[in-house]
Write an enzyme that holds these catalytic residues in place. Structure first.
Site, mmCIF file in Angstrom:
data_model
loop_
_atom_site.group_PDB
_atom_site.id
_atom_site.type_symbol
_atom_site.label_atom_id
_atom_site.label_comp_id
_atom_site.label_asym_id
_atom_site.label_seq_id
_atom_site.Cartn_x
_atom_site.Cartn_y
_atom_site.Cartn_z
ATOM 1 N N ALA A 1 0.861 -1.195 0.000
ATOM 2 C CA ALA A 1 0.000 0.000 0.000
ATOM 3 C C ALA A 1 0.891 1.236 0.000
ATOM 4 O O ALA A 1 2.105 1.138 0.198
ATOM 5 C CB ALA A 1 -0.892 0.008 1.242
ATOM 6 N N LYS A 2 0.331 2.362 -0.253
ATOM 7 C CA LYS A 2 1.069 3.627 -0.106
ATOM 8 C C LYS A 2 0.058 4.736 0.092
ATOM 9 O O LYS A 2 -1.058 4.686 -0.448
ATOM 10 C CB LYS A 2 1.894 3.915 -1.364
ATOM 11 C CG LYS A 2 3.077 4.812 -1.111
ATOM 12 C CD LYS A 2 4.190 4.053 -0.424
ATOM 13 C CE LYS A 2 5.433 4.836 -0.220
ATOM 14 N NZ LYS A 2 6.521 3.979 0.261
ATOM 15 N N GLY A 3 0.455 5.746 0.844
ATOM 16 C CA GLY A 3 -0.438 6.880 1.056
ATOM 17 C C GLY A 3 0.330 8.170 0.961
ATOM 18 O O GLY A 3 1.557 8.193 1.075
#
Ligand code: NAD
Length: 423
Positions: free
Chosen positions: A112-114
Site C-alpha cells: 500500500a502507499k499513502g
C-alpha cells in the site's frame, strides 16, 4: 522550463517504470491473463479531502490518498508521504512496489502507499498534527493491524506515526499500537527500526561482494543522499572496512578518493544540516558524484537519478538501490550491457519494511526484542532473500531486478491462486 517528450515523461513516470519491469517478469513467468490483470491494478484507491484550520485561522482543504495494491498474503503495508508533488499515479506505483518488496523478503504483507499533497516545510507542527489526525480519521475504516499498516516515508517521521496511532486508537476506544510502524520505541516501536534500511543495504552489499569475488576491504563506495538511509549505510559500510569516498545531499557532494572519515562527516552534517563546506574533501555535484569511479554505488536519495542520459557514464561494479526507483528501465538496459550488477530497490532497501514487520509482530505479541535480536533476524531475512534472488537469476538467466520481480510475482500469484481470491 524544458518541455518533456512523451518518451522522456514515460521513462520517469513511476507507474510506467514499475509496469515495464512487471511486464517482463510476468511474461517470463507465463502469468495467465486474468492473474496479470488482477495484479496490475490496485485493490483499492481512496481519495480524501482533508479540511485543516491553519494557524492563521483560515480553513484549507488538502488532498490525500491511500492506495492498497494487494492483500493476498496479509494486510497491506506501505508508507505515508507528505509532499507537494504527490500524485495518485505515484501512489499506485509505490503501492505495487511494496507488494513486490514484501514478497521478495517473504514477509506476510501486501502493498500500500499513502500521501497528502502539502508542503510540510511551510507548515507548523500544529498544522501537521491536525492534517495527520484528520487524514487518519478519514481513513479509519480502511486501516488496522489486520487490514493496512502504514509507516513513515518522505517527510513523515516517528512523531507523525505517533499521531496516527493515537488518532486511530481514539476512534477504536483502545490503544492499537500495531496499526502503524516506525513509531517511537516508547509507543511500541522496535529497536533497530531507524537503522534497518541502511543495515539491510550493508548486508546485501557484502553478500554481493562475496558472490562477485570482490574484496570488501578498502572497496570504494559512493553514496548519493545522506539522510536516514544513506548516512547509516555510510557508517556501517565504513565500519565494515569499505572505503566511502563520496557522499552527497540535495545541495551537492563531497569526495575524497582516500576515503572520508564518516564519523566526522556525520558530526559536520548534524551541526550544519548540510555537507556543503565540509573541509578536507573536494566538492562535487550530484551529477558528477554518480559518475565517479567506484566498486559500489548507492543511490539513496530519490527516484530517476540513473537514466538513459547518464547510465553509460556510470563506473561502478555494483549498484545497490537505497532509494525507491533510482534507476529507470531504459538505464537498466545500458547498465546490463555494461555488466553492472544491480541489487534492486525492492531487495536492497527492504530492511526497513522487514523491521517494520518485526515491529508489528512485537506489538501484537506485546513482547519486545533486544536490538541484537532484531539485527540478527534482519540479517537472516536479508541474506536469505539476496541468495534466493541470486539463485533465481542464475536459474532463469535474468538480471537481479527481473529475478526479484519474478520471485515476488510468483509468490503473490501462488498465494492468490491457492486462496482462490481471484477465481
Ligand atoms: P531522508 O529524507 O532522510 O534523506 C534523503 C537524502 O537525500 C537527504 O540527504 C537529501 O538531502 C538527499 N536528497 C534529496 N533529494 C535529492 C536529490 N534530488 N539529489 C541528491 N540528494 C537528494 O530520506 P531517507 O529516509 O534516507 O530515504 C531516501 C530514499 O530511500 C527514498 O527514496 C526513500 O523512499 C527510500 N527508502 C527509505 C526507507 C527508510 O526506511 N527510510 C526505506 C526504503 C526506502
Amino acid at each position: 522550463m524544458a518541455v518533456m517528450t512523451e518518451a522522456e515523461d514515460s521513462e520517469i513516470n513511476p507507474f510506467d517504470a514499475m509496469m515495464s519491469r512487471f511486464d517482463v517478469a510476468a511474461q517470463k513467468l507465463h502469468l495467465d491473463e486474468g492473474l496479470y490483470q488482477f495484479l496490475r491494478y490496485p485493490r483499492r484507491e481512496v481519495t480524501v479531502y482533508i479540511p485543516v484550520f491553519m494557524d492563521t485561522g483560515r480553513l484549507q482543504v488538502f488532498t490525500g490518498y491511500r492506495v492498497q495494491h494487494n492483500i493476498s498474503r496479509g494486510p497491506s503495508k506501505g508508507g505515508i508521504r507528505f509532499a507537494p508533488d504527490v500524485t495518485l499515479d505515484e501512489m499506485k506505483a509505490l503501492a505495487a512496489w511494496m507488494t513486490w518488496k514484501c514478497a521478495v523478503v517473504n514477509i506476510p504483507f501486501g502493498g500500500a502507499k499513502g500521501g497528502v499533497i502539502c508542503d510540510p516545510s511551510r507548515m507548523s507542527s500544529g498544522e501537521l498534527e491536525r492534517l495527520t489526525r484528520r487524514y487518519t480519521a478519514e481513513l479509519y475504516e480502511f486501516l488496522g493491524p489486520e487490514k493496512d499498516v502504514p509507516a513513515p516515508d518522505v517527510n513523515t517521521n516517528e512523531q507523525i506515526m505517533a499521531w496516527v496511532m493515537d488518532t486511530y486508537s481514539m476512534h477504536a476506544h483502545q490503544t492499537v499500537t500495531g496499526v502503524i510502524t516506525g513509531k517511537p520505541v516508547e509507543l511500541g516501536g522496535s529497536a533497530g527500526r531507524l537503522e534497518a534500511t541502511g543495515r539491510g543495504i550493508t548486508i546485501v552489499v557484502k553478500e554481493a561482494c562475496k558472490r562477485l569475488g570482490l574484496d570488501c576491504a578498502g572497496a570504494p563506495v559512493v553514496i548519493q543522499g545522506f539522510g536516514n538511509v544513506g548516512s547509516i549505510a555510510a557508517q556501517l559500510l565504513s565500519s565494515e572496512g569499505f572505503r566511502v569516498v563520496a557522499v552527497s545531499d540535495l545541495r551537492g557532494g563531497i569526495y575524497d578518493p582516500a576515503g572520508l572519515d564518516i564519523g566526522r562527516v556525520s558530526a559536520y552534517n548534524r551541526r550544519n544540516r548540510t555537507l556543503e563546506g565540509f573541509p578536507d574533501a573536494e566538492p562535487v555535484t550530484n551529477r558528477e558524484l554518480l559518475e565517479l569511479p567506484c566498486d559500489i554505488l548507492i543511490p539513496a536519495a530519490t527516484e530517476n537519478q540513473i537514466t538513459s542520459h547518464n547510465a553509460d557514464r556510470i563506473r561502478a561494479r555494483i549498484i545497490a538501490e537505497g532509494a525507491n526507483g533510482p534507476t529507470t528501465a531504459k538505464a537498466d538496459e545500458i547498465l546490463d550491457e555494461k555488466r553492472i550488477f544491480i541489487i534492486p530497490d525492492i531487495l536492497a532497501n527492504a530492511g526497513g519494511v522487514t523491521v517494520s514487520y518485526f515491529e508489528w509482530a512485537q506489538d501484537r505479541q506485546g513482547f519486545f526484542w533486544k536490538e541484537s535480536e532484531v539485527n540478527e533476524r534482519l540479517g537472516d531475512y536479508m541474506t536469505n532473500s539476496f541468495h534466493e534472488v541470486f539463485r533465481y537469476s542464475e536459474a532463469h538467466s535474468v538480471n537481479m531486478r527481473i529475478a526479484s520481480y519474478m520471485l515476488a510475482i510468483d509468490r503473490v500469484a501462488r498465494g492468490t491462486r491457492i486462496r482462490g481470491l481471484y477465481a
